[in-house]
Design a protein around this motif. Structure first.
Motif, PDB file in Angstrom:
ATOM      1  N   UNK A  94       4.545  -0.754   4.400  1.00  0.00           N
ATOM      2  CA  UNK A  94       3.393  -1.410   3.801  1.00  0.00           C
ATOM      3  C   UNK A  94       3.545  -2.915   3.868  1.00  0.00           C
ATOM      4  N   UNK A  95       2.478  -3.579   3.480  1.00  0.00           N
ATOM      5  CA  UNK A  95       2.483  -5.034   3.475  1.00  0.00           C
ATOM      6  C   UNK A  95       3.022  -5.508   2.126  1.00  0.00           C
ATOM      7  N   UNK A  96       4.113  -6.253   2.171  1.00  0.00           N
ATOM      8  CA  UNK A  96       4.752  -6.693   0.924  1.00  0.00           C
ATOM      9  C   UNK A  96       3.804  -7.494   0.045  1.00  0.00           C
ATOM     10  N   UNK A  97       2.721  -7.997   0.639  1.00  0.00           N
ATOM     11  CA  UNK A  97       1.769  -8.781  -0.150  1.00  0.00           C
ATOM     12  C   UNK A  97       0.988  -7.896  -1.118  1.00  0.00           C
ATOM     13  N   UNK A  98       0.929  -6.597  -0.824  1.00  0.00           N
ATOM     14  CA  UNK A  98       0.126  -5.693  -1.653  1.00  0.00           C
ATOM     15  C   UNK A  98       0.885  -5.271  -2.919  1.00  0.00           C
ATOM     16  N   UNK A  99       0.216  -5.340  -4.060  1.00  0.00           N
ATOM     17  CA  UNK A  99       0.905  -5.038  -5.322  1.00  0.00           C
ATOM     18  C   UNK A  99       0.945  -3.542  -5.611  1.00  0.00           C
ATOM     19  N   UNK A 111       1.752 -13.976  -5.659  1.00  0.00           N
ATOM     20  CA  UNK A 111       1.224 -13.365  -6.881  1.00  0.00           C
ATOM     21  C   UNK A 111       1.838 -11.982  -7.122  1.00  0.00           C
ATOM     22  N   UNK A 112       2.051 -11.245  -6.032  1.00  0.00           N
ATOM     23  CA  UNK A 112       2.641  -9.910  -6.205  1.00  0.00           C
ATOM     24  C   UNK A 112       4.019 -10.021  -6.851  1.00  0.00           C
ATOM     25  N   UNK A 113       4.787 -11.002  -6.417  1.00  0.00           N
ATOM     26  CA  UNK A 113       6.137 -11.126  -6.995  1.00  0.00           C
ATOM     27  C   UNK A 113       6.071 -11.678  -8.421  1.00  0.00           C
ATOM     28  N   UNK A 114       5.412 -12.840  -8.568  1.00  0.00           N
ATOM     29  CA  UNK A 114       5.554 -13.542  -9.849  1.00  0.00           C
ATOM     30  C   UNK A 114       4.473 -13.188 -10.875  1.00  0.00           C
ATOM     31  N   UNK A 115       3.344 -12.635 -10.386  1.00  0.00           N
ATOM     32  CA  UNK A 115       2.292 -12.290 -11.334  1.00  0.00           C
ATOM     33  C   UNK A 115       2.225 -10.795 -11.596  1.00  0.00           C
ATOM     34  N   UNK A 116       2.697 -10.002 -10.661  1.00  0.00           N
ATOM     35  CA  UNK A 116       2.572  -8.544 -10.793  1.00  0.00           C
ATOM     36  C   UNK A 116       3.922  -7.892 -11.132  1.00  0.00           C
ATOM     37  N   UNK A 117       4.926  -8.127 -10.275  1.00  0.00           N
ATOM     38  CA  UNK A 117       6.238  -7.507 -10.545  1.00  0.00           C
ATOM     39  C   UNK A 117       6.928  -8.220 -11.709  1.00  0.00           C
ATOM     40  N   UNK A 118       6.871  -9.528 -11.698  1.00  0.00           N
ATOM     41  CA  UNK A 118       7.524 -10.353 -12.725  1.00  0.00           C
ATOM     42  C   UNK A 118       8.980  -9.966 -12.919  1.00  0.00           C
ATOM     43  N   UNK A 119       9.777 -10.109 -11.870  1.00  0.00           N
ATOM     44  CA  UNK A 119      11.169  -9.675 -11.976  1.00  0.00           C
ATOM     45  C   UNK A 119      12.021 -10.687 -12.736  1.00  0.00           C
ATOM     46  N   UNK A 120      13.237 -10.291 -13.028  1.00  0.00           N
ATOM     47  CA  UNK A 120      14.183 -11.215 -13.665  1.00  0.00           C
ATOM     48  C   UNK A 120      14.540 -12.311 -12.661  1.00  0.00           C
ATOM     49  N   UNK A 121      14.904 -11.878 -11.434  1.00  0.00           N
ATOM     50  CA  UNK A 121      15.186 -12.882 -10.406  1.00  0.00           C
ATOM     51  C   UNK A 121      14.478 -12.509  -9.096  1.00  0.00           C
ATOM     52  N   UNK A 122      14.223 -13.524  -8.300  1.00  0.00           N
ATOM     53  CA  UNK A 122      13.719 -13.300  -6.934  1.00  0.00           C
ATOM     54  C   UNK A 122      14.513 -14.214  -6.014  1.00  0.00           C
ATOM     55  N   UNK A 179      -1.828   2.185  -4.965  1.00  0.00           N
ATOM     56  CA  UNK A 179      -0.829   2.860  -4.144  1.00  0.00           C
ATOM     57  C   UNK A 179      -1.072   2.436  -2.706  1.00  0.00           C
ATOM     58  N   UNK A 180      -0.500   1.316  -2.359  1.00  0.00           N
ATOM     59  CA  UNK A 180      -0.768   0.750  -1.045  1.00  0.00           C
ATOM     60  C   UNK A 180       0.232   1.211   0.000  1.00  0.00           C
ATOM     61  N   UNK A 181       1.451   1.469  -0.442  1.00  0.00           N
ATOM     62  CA  UNK A 181       2.504   1.740   0.537  1.00  0.00           C
ATOM     63  C   UNK A 181       2.598   3.230   0.834  1.00  0.00           C
ATOM     64  N   UNK A 182       3.108   3.475   2.004  1.00  0.00           N
ATOM     65  CA  UNK A 182       3.338   4.856   2.412  1.00  0.00           C
ATOM     66  C   UNK A 182       4.831   5.140   2.285  1.00  0.00           C
ATOM     67  N   UNK A 183       5.139   6.204   1.595  1.00  0.00           N
ATOM     68  CA  UNK A 183       6.555   6.548   1.461  1.00  0.00           C
ATOM     69  C   UNK A 183       7.056   7.102   2.789  1.00  0.00           C
ATOM     70  N   UNK A 184       8.124   6.492   3.298  1.00  0.00           N
ATOM     71  CA  UNK A 184       8.640   6.927   4.594  1.00  0.00           C
ATOM     72  C   UNK A 184       9.857   7.813   4.410  1.00  0.00           C
ATOM     73  N   UNK A 185      10.643   7.455   3.430  1.00  0.00           N
ATOM     74  CA  UNK A 185      11.886   8.204   3.246  1.00  0.00           C
ATOM     75  C   UNK A 185      12.384   7.930   1.838  1.00  0.00           C
ATOM     76  N   UNK A 186      12.922   8.954   1.223  1.00  0.00           N
ATOM     77  CA  UNK A 186      13.615   8.675  -0.042  1.00  0.00           C
ATOM     78  C   UNK A 186      14.853   9.531  -0.134  1.00  0.00           C
ATOM     79  N   UNK A 187      15.808   9.031  -0.863  1.00  0.00           N
ATOM     80  CA  UNK A 187      17.079   9.729  -0.927  1.00  0.00           C
ATOM     81  C   UNK A 187      17.733   9.481  -2.278  1.00  0.00           C
ATOM     82  N   UNK A 188      18.201  10.567  -2.870  1.00  0.00           N
ATOM     83  CA  UNK A 188      18.948  10.434  -4.115  1.00  0.00           C
ATOM     84  C   UNK A 188      20.408  10.753  -3.806  1.00  0.00           C
ATOM     85  N   UNK A 189      21.275   9.843  -4.087  1.00  0.00           N
ATOM     86  CA  UNK A 189      22.686  10.070  -3.802  1.00  0.00           C
ATOM     87  C   UNK A 189      23.288  11.018  -4.835  1.00  0.00           C
TER      88      UNK A 189
END
Ligand SMILES: C[S@@+](CC[C@H](N)C(=O)[O-])C[C@H]1O[C@@H](n2cnc3c(N)ncnc32)[C@H](O)[C@@H]1O
Ligand SMILES: [Mg+2]
Length: 512
Positions: free
Chosen positions: A150-155, A184-195, A391-401
């Protein structure tokens, strides 16, 4: 066979330690800030390790390679003592072939990694990282990796709840309007502790002769900012998102006498001044809501897709006048029938969750989602067949260790062993000839106080594992360790796989 497995165990556990050991000395040296007058580390030893030189044919050659210096610098940011061990959910934007995710997996505390890349080709390459080694030891902590296209710009809503966002050499590949949305996706939507964001330093390009024919720019980059431009971009972000501070530095110093160009890459570390982790929304089991309360005071709970959920909502609590249910999944209908619920007013409410959801997804006057028919979505931006909301992104693969938590005894022993090593190292730094160190047990209890305050239990455990205890002190004797050879220990092991973690731990520890 056992030896092979033990070697694998050792190798797996050592990987990150090795990475850390090899790169950490360089990291301090990378710190070349935009202020060119700032001190470059004068640690001569690390200068020997990190350098660049000219090669007539290849141009500038970095040692260690540039990508490794970059990864080390980003890892260093993630392991800053202010948040080390506390970043649980981390997003790697533009993760390409997962090269950095390999290291991210072993950053302390990380339990969930999301990778987002616009390309699908690299995603396929990365599949070998998952569960390819059936003999690999189980992790001690859980880890789930999801790779999205997906496009990282999409929230996308799955980014919510991320503690850290990383974008290594990605932004220069983005269209200007996407880059703007990414901010905006990073700082206005995700609002993480660090980027942590890195990008090439355009000032450095004259040192790459091969770029000359293209005006000292790489063909596949939309831009390559000077240090000043990057600095401006970062400063502008913290003006618009004042909850963040930023510090910038260079990564990958050039050959001697080129300091004026700065480093090959530039890195910005954004830190939230007042971080509150956003609740991770699991929309798979969440009621979907539509129509902004602000528009006409109407909210519709449309579906509860595959819910274990009892997240039905009540209109009163949501301050809206009507609440309609168009469609419930079978499971929800069952739940309602079981609880003799006929209308939403009588259902259990998880109103906060719904409210939280509407806030998170930035509902506003333009945000209307309606269910029409069977799983067909409609909104004013997309018309028919709109994607599931956010739900903008398409899940390609997921794995639980697979993982197996350490026993409490093992955790106690590990913590105490680390502390003893720390104290012994300190004493040895002060006095090289010291052969015996006495450490009060009460001192050691401090490092395990979050697990136990039972001194006798800890003493017993230490004694069982070969520590010498006299009264209330642990006696660490260097002579003992020096005379213990690894081989002698190996020979002591019975040739089977039934050792407890405690026994494994005992290898290489002092014996009384
Ligand atoms: C130079 S590679 C970075 C590789 C990786 N981060 C590393 O340092 O090892 C740039 C990556 O960003 C991805 N990319 C470019 N634009 C993107 C976008 N808008 N959203 C997500 N990924 C993007 C590309 O597909 C590519 O995999
Ligand atoms: Mg590039």
């Amino acid at each position: 066979m056992i030896i092979v497995i033990q070697t694998l165990v050792f190798f797996r556990e050592s990987l990150f330690a090795v990475f850390d050991r090899v790169f950490r000395p360089y990291i301090k040296h990378f710190a070349l800030t935009f202020n060119r007058n700032n001190n470059v580390s004068d640690d001569e030893e690390s200068e020997d390790h990190v350098f660049a030189e000219y090669d007539d044919e290849k141009g500038v050659i970095f040692c260690p390679p540039m990508y490794a210096q970059r990864y080390a610098a980003v890892s260093d940011c993630l392991m800053d003592e202010r948040w080390c061990g506390k970043l649980e959910k981390v997003v790697d934007l533009g993760y390409h072939d997962m090269s950095f995710i390999k290291y991210l997996r072993d950053v302390p505390g990380v339990k969930q990694i999301l990778g987002v890349d616009i390309e699908s080709f690299p995603l396929r390459c990365s599949s070998d990282l998952f569960g390819s080694d059936e003999y690999a030891p189980k992790r001690e902590t859980p880890l789930h990796i999801s790779l999205f296209q997906g496009n990282a710009a999409d929230p996308d809503y799955r980014l919510i709840g991320s503690d850290a966002v990383i974008a290594i050499e990605m932004i220069e590949h983005m269209y200007p309007h996407d880059l703007e949305r990414l901010v905006h996706t990073i700082f206005g939507f995700i609002k993480p502790w660090i980027a942590v964001i890195t990008t090439p330093n355009g000032d450095f390009n004259p040192l790459f002769k091969s770029l000359e024919k293209n005006g000292f720019r790489r063909l596949d980059h939309f831009f390559e900012w000077s240090r000043e431009q990057f600095h401006d971009w970062c400063s502008n972000i913290v003006v618009r998102y004042p909850n963040y501070t930023v510090s910038c530095r260079g990564v990958g110093p050039g050959p001697p006498d080129t300091l004026r160009y700065g480093c090959c890459s530039q890195l910005a570390l954004f830190v939230s001044k007042d971080y509150h982790k956003q609740r991770d929304l699991n929309l798979n089991s969440l009621a979907l809501v539509a129509k902004a309360p602000s528009t006409n005071n109407e909210i519709q709970a449309l579906d509860f897709p595959d819910s274990d959920c009892n997240m039905l909502c009540s209109p009163k609590k949501l301050n809206c006048t009507t609440l309609q249910v168009k469609k419930f999944s079978k499971k929800t209908q069952h739940l309602m029938a079981k609880n003799k619920m006929h209308s939403l007013e009588h259902t259990k409410e998880v109103v906060d969750e719904i409210r939280h959801l509407t806030r998170m997804l930035n509902f506003n006057n333009d945000s209307r989602v309606q269910a029409e028919g069977d799983h067909t979505w409609h909104n004013i931006n997309w018309g028919e067949n709109a994607p599931y909301w956010n739900q903008y992104y398409q899940l390609v693969k997921e794995y639980t260790y697979p993982f197996e938590p350490k026993s409490e005894e093992c955790r106690i022993l590990d913590l105490i062993s680390d502390e003893i090593n720390r104290v012994v190292d300190m004493q040895c730094d002060e006095d090289m000839d010291v052969n015996k160190v006495e450490i009060p047990i009460h001192h050691l209890m401090r490092v395990v106080q979050h697990i136990t305050d039972d001194v006798d239990r800890v003493k017993d455990l230490l004694e069982w594992n070969g520590y010498e205890i006299a009264g209330d002190v642990v006696i660490y004797s260097r002579l003992t360790i020096d005379t213990v050879s690894v081989n002698s220990h190996e020979n002591e092991w019975p040739d089977n796989e039934t050792f407890s973690d405690v026994n494994k731990w005992f290898i290489g520890q002092p014996t009384s």
